[in-house]
Structures are given as C-alpha cells and as structure tokens.
Design a protein around this motif. Structure first.
Motif, PDB file in Angstrom:
ATOM      1  N   GLU A 174       0.850  -1.187   0.000  1.00 31.61           N
ATOM      2  CA  GLU A 174       0.000   0.000   0.000  1.00 31.61           C
ATOM      3  C   GLU A 174       0.889   1.241   0.000  1.00 31.61           C
ATOM      4  O   GLU A 174       1.882   1.308   0.729  1.00 31.61           O
ATOM      5  N   TYR A 245       0.852   6.753   7.343  1.00 32.41           N
ATOM      6  CA  TYR A 245      -0.587   6.811   7.106  1.00 32.41           C
ATOM      7  C   TYR A 245      -0.873   6.219   5.724  1.00 32.41           C
ATOM      8  O   TYR A 245      -0.099   6.431   4.780  1.00 32.41           O
ATOM      9  N   LEU A 246      -1.989   5.515   5.594  1.00 36.83           N
ATOM     10  CA  LEU A 246      -2.429   5.055   4.291  1.00 36.83           C
ATOM     11  C   LEU A 246      -3.114   6.202   3.553  1.00 36.83           C
ATOM     12  O   LEU A 246      -3.447   7.232   4.146  1.00 36.83           O
ATOM     13  N   ASP A 248      -6.056   6.471   2.558  1.00 35.19           N
ATOM     14  CA  ASP A 248      -7.405   6.763   3.043  1.00 35.19           C
ATOM     15  C   ASP A 248      -7.403   7.456   4.394  1.00 35.19           C
ATOM     16  O   ASP A 248      -8.459   7.716   4.975  1.00 35.19           O
ATOM     17  N   THR A 250      -5.881   6.232   7.194  1.00 37.56           N
ATOM     18  CA  THR A 250      -5.655   5.309   8.293  1.00 37.56           C
ATOM     19  C   THR A 250      -4.293   5.537   8.901  1.00 37.56           C
ATOM     20  O   THR A 250      -3.273   5.499   8.206  1.00 37.56           O
ATOM     21  N   ARG A 251      -4.279   5.766  10.196  1.00 31.51           N
ATOM     22  CA  ARG A 251      -3.023   6.006  10.905  1.00 31.51           C
ATOM     23  C   ARG A 251      -2.447   4.673  11.347  1.00 31.51           C
ATOM     24  O   ARG A 251      -3.068   3.922  12.089  1.00 31.51           O
ATOM     25  N   LEU A 252      -1.232   4.385  10.867  1.00 31.00           N
ATOM     26  CA  LEU A 252      -0.595   3.118  11.184  1.00 31.00           C
ATOM     27  C   LEU A 252       0.316   3.198  12.399  1.00 31.00           C
ATOM     28  O   LEU A 252       0.734   2.173  12.935  1.00 31.00           O
TER      29      LEU A 252
END
Length: 258
Positions: A174, A245-246, A248, A250-252
């Motif tokens: 990703e 972060y992705l 979209d 999303t915080r990884l």
C-alpha cells in the motif's frame, strides 16, 4: 487545518502557502512505460491519459492556484524523449487551459526539463523552493538552508509504501505517507555548524514524505527491516516518532514499529 493536508484517497495534498493554495504531488514519472520497456523489458500500455485525468480531477476537486511537482516530472534521466515530451506537453496544455501554473522542484530524473519546458514550467532550484510556511524539495540532495526554516517541508523521491500482512501470511503493498518532526543535528553536521546556529524552530519543522503519484514506479518499504532510504538525510533526520498513514487516512503509527 494543517499547513499541508493530504487529499483523502489520493497521493496528493493541498498546501496552504499563505498567498495561495497549491496542489502538490510527487514523482509523476511521465513516460515511465518507455523506461520500463528499455530498462526491464516490461511491456505496458501507456497510462499517460490516465495520469493526466487523475491530476486534472484533483485540480477540479481542490481548486488550487498552482500545481507543485516534488521532482521527477519525467522518467527518463537527461533529455526527455518523445514519449515524455508528448505526455508533459499534453499535461501543460490542459493546465494552461485552466490557468494553472506548474512549479517543478527538480529531481534526479529532471535534468533536461528546464531546457525542454523552461518557458512553460517554473523550475525551482534543486535545493528546494519555499513559499510562505511551506518548503518543497525532491529529496535526492540536501535541502537549502532557507527551506529548512519552513514550518512544513514536503518531499518526494522515496515513494514510501508499506507491506501489510494478515494472520495467515498473506500480504499486499500500500502507498503510504510518512510524517514526523525533523531533527536539526544531521543538517548542522552537513553544513558544518553547531545545531544552535540553525535556530531550529519550536516545534521543529514537520517533514511530509509524499507517496508517488505514478502507480508504476515502485517505492521504499518503510516498514521492512533492512530497507534503505534514498534521501541522504534519512532516516537520521526524521524523529523516531514519525508516523505512517495510508492514502485513506488510516493512521498506522510510528513507522519503525510497524
């Protein structure tokens, strides 16, 4: 709102430069399909029209005053070939029709861009470009000192991506953003000055490493052990608290713990 705000779902961001808003992308790599054919023997149909349509759709969505490309507008190193010239020419025609200027912070693939398109593209210095509180660099060289004083520094070059695995060992790649505060010490060492001489702001500048706009350009695995960064100041200059972060949103979490 942050000075630099990613566009949800896309490898692009909007930068608030004070006097104008910029749509910012990195690593466009026009003509990459020709490069893949000669470099790796990979035959792929050109996605020039798709890349242009995606960028124009983003411009329509965010209504910027300017487009900024963080290096590698073209794929071929040196003088752009026919495919690069055709693709970039069509893109510039479309931007001109919308009265949108394009600023390029040249990357390691852009050596011939100024000569080929200098009258249509605002080509910045290779050490970076600053507008208001935002600095723009490609990342293949050390940034100019003036850029380091910006509140937020946008960078390309790395094409960051993460490998995500499920409980049965399946995985996928990703694209990702990498964001975190910059440390003064590596830049001071490169400049041969004491860190205090840089008058590092408090809080420190934030580095925003952009995912590649081009879907065919590969990238740096930021969560794979042993993977090397490409920029001469990474990973030393980015704090261990930097997060991934992705696209979209999303915080990884901290990228070193992924």
């Amino acid at each position: 709102m942050a000075v630099v705000e990613p566009v949800p779902g896309d490898p692009a961001a909007v930068a608030d430069c004070g006097d104008e808003r910029a749509l910012v992308v990195a690593d466009y790599h026009a003509g990459i399909e020709t490069g893949l054919r000669y470099e790796r023997g990979v035959e792929l149909p050109s996605d020039a029209d798709g890349r242009r349509a995606r960028l124009l759709a983003l411009a329509e969505q965010v209504d910027p005053d300017r487009v900024v490309v963080l290096g590698d507008l073209v794929h071929r190193i040196g003088d752009p070939g026919a495919d690069e010239r055709d693709e970039v020419g069509a893109l510039l025609d479309a931007l001109d029709a919308r009265n949108l200027p394009l600023t390029l912070v040249p990357g390691n693939h852009d050596g011939g861009v100024a000569a080929a398109y200098g009258d249509r593209v605002d080509v910045a210095d290779a050490g970076g470009y600053r507008r208001g509180d935002v600095g723009f660099v490609h990342g293949h060289t050390w940034p100019d000192r003036s850029v380091l004083g910006a509140r937020t520094i946008c960078m390309g070059h790395e094409h960051p991506q993460v490998r995500l695995e499920d409980e049965v060992g399946g995985g996928r790649a990703e694209k990702a953003w990498l964001r975190g505060p910059l440390r003064a010490e590596p830049f001071a060492a490169e400049l041969g000055v004491d860190p205090a001489a840089l008058a590092w702001p408090d809080p420190p500048p934030e580095l925003v490493v952009f995912p590649a706009f081009n879907d065919r350009s590969g990238g740096t695995w930021i969560n794979v052990e042993g993977q090397s960064f490409l920029a001469p100041f990474l990973p030393a200059a980015v704090a261990e608290t930097a997060e991934a972060y992705l696209l979209d949103g999303t915080r990884l979490g901290a990228y070193r713990r992924l």
